[in-house]
Scaffold this motif. Structure first.
Motif, PDB file in Angstrom:
ATOM      1  N   VAL A 124       1.217  -1.188   0.099  1.00 29.51           N
ATOM      2  CA  VAL A 124       0.049  -0.163   0.088  1.00 29.51           C
ATOM      3  C   VAL A 124       0.739   0.897   0.429  1.00 29.51           C
ATOM      4  O   VAL A 124       0.274   2.475  -0.078  1.00 29.51           O
ATOM      5  CB  VAL A 124      -1.083  -0.272   1.041  1.00 29.51           C
TER       6      VAL A 124
ATOM      7  N   VAL B 190      -9.345  -0.423  -0.720  1.00 25.81           N
ATOM      8  CA  VAL B 190      -7.978  -1.029  -0.869  1.00 25.81           C
ATOM      9  C   VAL B 190      -8.873  -2.631  -0.087  1.00 25.81           C
ATOM     10  O   VAL B 190      -9.152  -3.182   0.173  1.00 25.81           O
ATOM     11  CB  VAL B 190      -7.406  -0.763  -0.478  1.00 25.81           C
TER      12      VAL B 190
ATOM     13  N   TYR C  17     -11.631  -4.222  -1.542  1.00 24.15           N
ATOM     14  CA  TYR C  17     -10.754  -5.233  -1.910  1.00 24.15           C
ATOM     15  C   TYR C  17     -10.292  -6.243  -1.062  1.00 24.15           C
ATOM     16  O   TYR C  17     -10.354  -7.848  -1.306  1.00 24.15           O
ATOM     17  CB  TYR C  17      -9.622  -5.319  -2.989  1.00 24.15           C
TER      18      TYR C  17
END
Length: 392
Positions: free
Chosen positions: A21, A99, A102
């Motif tokens: 990330v 994110v 997901y």
């Protein structure tokens, strides 16, 4: 080739999540300064520290999304909703919602994945209605992007579960193969043991007959007695050669260092007690009575009974347990008492292992007996009586 990196990644999930990330974090932190105070809040002036704090608050939970995907998604979604209620403008860090969605789709069940996708779609609709004029075409195009990320997570989840099932099947097949090999080896060792019994019994019978013949002929026919003794010698050498060959096959693979080591006996009980004591079990070892010479077979039985009893205490006694080993020489017998003050009575009774059965069989070989069971006041006790001077 990739086994070690994957194992390292499984041991350090936070580092891996932080690394994956990091591009988003760098992008969001780099763009914080590009927003004016009017963009941070609609209708209220807020300084730059508030924008930086909001960016960090949205991105920080992503570092632990692998182990806590649902909690991370819930935290980021609630923070984004609070941002919407307060009228704060959208910032690049809001991409953290995608994110986190997901992560839920890739690591949770289908129900949680659907719930995360729906929450993201609702958030997208709310954001568009607040900050821009709601247009179905724009919402549809943005929804396609969200659905694409969601489908990618579902695919990653499916693939991960498929790979895990393949690994599990491979491990199970390997275990079954090893079990089949062990069963086959055990069957072969049993066959060889029967063959060893036949060889020894035959040769000993021949030696007994020859010895009897030599005894009868030693005075009347010394030459025949000499030939009988020579036959006894030859038969004994043949029997020893056969025993070495068959016992060598029966030995476990890799046990060559102890190939000629003598079997343990009473003299090694002190070493056994010290070895088990070094493993964390305090033991009091006492010997009473007048020691006398015991056959090697009986010494081995005594040693194995003490060893098995202490092993059970070590496994089932629990923390803080102590053990007592008391060996008493009596008239024509040896008495053993192995007791502990642990909590292993229930565990031994429930597991149905073969340790107590093995001790009883060993004692029965010499006409002895085993009395094992819970001790009054807690703990477990094994009482063994081994007659001495018994021929088997």
């Amino acid at each position: 080739m990739f086994g070690r990196p994957r194992a390292w990644a499984r041991r350090h999930p936070v580092l891996i999540d932080s690394f994956t990330v990091s591009p988003l974090v760098l992008f969001c932190l780099a763009t914080v300064g590009n927003f004016s105070e009017a963009q941070w809040l609609a209708g209220t002036r807020v300084g730059m520290p508030a924008g930086l704090f909001l960016t960090i608050a949205l991105l920080a939970p992503l570092m632990v999304r692998r182990n806590h995907p649902r909690e991370v998604f819930a935290a980021i979604a609630l923070l984004s909703f609070g941002q919407w209620v307060a009228g704060l403008a959208e910032i690049p860090a809001n991409l953290a919602v995608l994110v986190a969605m997901y992560a839920v789709a890739a690591r949770c069940t289908a129900a949680w994945a659907v719930a995360a996708g729906l929450v993201t779609e609702v958030g997208l609709a709310l954001a568009q209605s607040r900050y821009t004029a709601f247009e179905p075409s724009t919402f549809a195009s943005m929804s396609v992007f969200v659905v694409a990320i969601w489908v990618t997570g579902i695919y990653a989840n499916t693939r991960r579960r498929f790979v895990e099932s393949l690994v599990e099947r491979a491990e199970r097949a390997e275990r079954e193969r090893d079990q089949q090999a062990q069963i086959a080896a055990a069957a072969e060792r049993t066959r060889i043991a029967r063959e060893l019994h036949d060889v020894v019994a035959h040769n000993v019978s021949v030696m007994v007959v020859q010895a009897d013949g030599a005894g009868y002929a030693i005075d009347s026919d010394p030459e025949q007695a000499r030939r009988a003794v020579q036959a006894i010698s030859a038969t004994g050498r043949t029997a020893l050669a056969e025993m070495r060959r068959l016992v060598g096959v029966l030995r476990q693979e890799g046990d060559h260092t102890q190939e000629y080591a003598p079997q343990p006996g009473v003299a090694q009980l002190g070493d056994l007690v010290k070895q088990v004591g070094d493993s964390g079990l305090p033991i009091d070892f006492t010997v009473s009575g007048v020691p006398h010479v015991l056959p090697e077979g009986e010494q081995l039985v005594i040693y194995r009974i003490v060893q098995e009893a202490l092993t059970n205490t070590l496994k089932h006694g629990g923390p803080g347990a102590r053990a007592l080993v008391d060996m008493t020489y009596g008239r024509g017998e040896v008495m053993l008492r192995i007791s502990d003050d642990g909590r292993g009575a229930a565990a031994i009774a429930s597991e149905g292992g073969h340790g107590l059965v093995g001790m009883r069989e060993r004692a029965a070989m010499y006409g002895g007996s085993i009395d094992a069971g819970p001790k009054a006041g807690g703990g477990f006790q094994v009482l063994a009586r081994i007659p001495t001077g018994v021929t088997v």
